[in-house]
Design a protein around this motif. Structure first.
Motif, PDB file in Angstrom:
ATOM      1  N   MET A   1       0.829  -1.192   0.000  1.00 39.95           N
ATOM      2  CA  MET A   1       0.000   0.000   0.000  1.00 39.95           C
ATOM      3  C   MET A   1       0.872   1.254   0.000  1.00 39.95           C
ATOM      4  N   VAL A   2       1.841   1.316   0.897  1.00 36.92           N
ATOM      5  CA  VAL A   2       2.696   2.493   1.005  1.00 36.92           C
ATOM      6  C   VAL A   2       3.494   2.682  -0.280  1.00 36.92           C
ATOM      7  N   GLN A   3       3.980   1.591  -0.860  1.00 36.50           N
ATOM      8  CA  GLN A   3       4.771   1.679  -2.085  1.00 36.50           C
ATOM      9  C   GLN A   3       3.940   2.227  -3.244  1.00 36.50           C
ATOM     10  N   SER A   4       2.701   1.766  -3.406  1.00 38.20           N
ATOM     11  CA  SER A   4       1.873   2.249  -4.517  1.00 38.20           C
ATOM     12  C   SER A   4       1.528   3.731  -4.339  1.00 38.20           C
ATOM     13  N   PHE A   5       1.295   4.141  -3.094  1.00 41.30           N
ATOM     14  CA  PHE A   5       1.034   5.560  -2.849  1.00 41.30           C
ATOM     15  C   PHE A   5       2.277   6.389  -3.156  1.00 41.30           C
ATOM     16  N   HIS A   6       3.433   5.904  -2.734  1.00 39.50           N
ATOM     17  CA  HIS A   6       4.688   6.613  -3.002  1.00 39.50           C
ATOM     18  C   HIS A   6       4.900   6.771  -4.512  1.00 39.50           C
ATOM     19  N   GLU A   7       4.664   5.720  -5.277  1.00 40.44           N
ATOM     20  CA  GLU A   7       4.816   5.787  -6.740  1.00 40.44           C
ATOM     21  C   GLU A   7       3.841   6.795  -7.338  1.00 40.44           C
ATOM     22  N   PHE A   8       2.605   6.789  -6.847  1.00 37.06           N
ATOM     23  CA  PHE A   8       1.607   7.748  -7.323  1.00 37.06           C
ATOM     24  C   PHE A   8       2.082   9.176  -7.071  1.00 37.06           C
ATOM     25  N   VAL A   9       2.567   9.453  -5.865  1.00 38.76           N
ATOM     26  CA  VAL A   9       3.019  10.801  -5.517  1.00 38.76           C
ATOM     27  C   VAL A   9       4.197  11.217  -6.387  1.00 38.76           C
ATOM     28  N   VAL A  10       5.157  10.325  -6.581  1.00 40.01           N
ATOM     29  CA  VAL A  10       6.333  10.647  -7.385  1.00 40.01           C
ATOM     30  C   VAL A  10       5.938  10.961  -8.826  1.00 40.01           C
ATOM     31  N   HIS A  11       5.049  10.176  -9.396  1.00 37.87           N
ATOM     32  CA  HIS A  11       4.704  10.333 -10.812  1.00 37.87           C
ATOM     33  C   HIS A  11       3.704  11.460 -11.065  1.00 37.87           C
ATOM     34  N   ARG A  12       2.781  11.712 -10.158  1.00 40.42           N
ATOM     35  CA  ARG A  12       1.719  12.674 -10.427  1.00 40.42           C
ATOM     36  C   ARG A  12       1.877  14.018  -9.730  1.00 40.42           C
ATOM     37  N   SER A  13       2.836  14.152  -8.837  1.00 42.54           N
ATOM     38  CA  SER A  13       2.998  15.417  -8.113  1.00 42.54           C
ATOM     39  C   SER A  13       3.235  16.626  -9.012  1.00 42.54           C
ATOM     40  N   PRO A  14       4.066  16.539 -10.056  1.00 46.13           N
ATOM     41  CA  PRO A  14       4.260  17.741 -10.883  1.00 46.13           C
ATOM     42  C   PRO A  14       2.957  18.264 -11.503  1.00 46.13           C
TER      43      PRO A  14
END
Length: 167
Positions: free
Chosen positions: A1-14
């Motif tokens: 769960m934490v890993q998928s959220f981290h990936e989402f934040v990294v990819h979609r934050s900009p």
């Protein structure tokens, strides 16, 4: 769960950061808005991850921005003469961005979010209605009112070619 959220934040934050800036018109407020939205999204990540988490974050940002706006309720001051325009940093693109940001700040929060989602995030009217939890007709009305207001506020932003093709 934490890993998928981290990936989402990294990819979609900009992209989400740009949306937050367009909603607030201020870099620091945009950072705060995105941070609050991501924190709230994380609490519901198990439920949100299977659907469209980006739309969820946008919706949280929109509602949070409206909440902040309601709390501060700044009184608009009307002046007989508009203030002098600043030259910006010397480039046409920077001046255009500043002018657009100032014009967007003069829209209502609902109009601003419709413009941002429709024209900057390139969402369809149906998708914007889904994100905001309203009807397509409401999105069309707010979009129409916002564009009309932008033409009044900042006629220098209107593209001549777009005007000619609309005739």
């Amino acid at each position: 769960m934490v890993q998928s959220f981290h990936e989402f934040v990294v990819h979609r934050s900009p992209g989400l950061s740009r949306t937050a800036y367009l909603l607030t018109g201020d870099h620091q407020l945009a950072e705060d808005l995105l941070q609050v939205a991501l924190a709230r999204t994380y609490r519901h990540w198990r439920r949100v991850a299977d659907g469209d988490p980006e739309a969820y974050v946008r919706r949280v940002m929109y509602h949070q921005q409206v909440s902040w706006w309601r709390r501060r309720r700044l009184v608009e001051r009307l002046e007989a003469q508009p203030p002098e325009r600043s030259a910006g940093d010397g480039t046409e693109a920077s001046a255009l961005r500043l002018s657009l940001a100032a014009a967007l700040r003069q829209l209502t929060p609902r109009q601003r979010v419709v413009i941002v989602l429709r024209f900057y995030e390139d969402l369809t009217e149906a998708r914007v209605a889904e994100v905001l939890g309203c009807s397509v007709g409401t999105v069309k009305r707010h979009g129409h009112d916002a564009l009309r207001r932008l033409r009044q506020i900042a006629p220098d932003l209107v593209d001549d070619t777009a005007e000619r093709s609309a005739r």
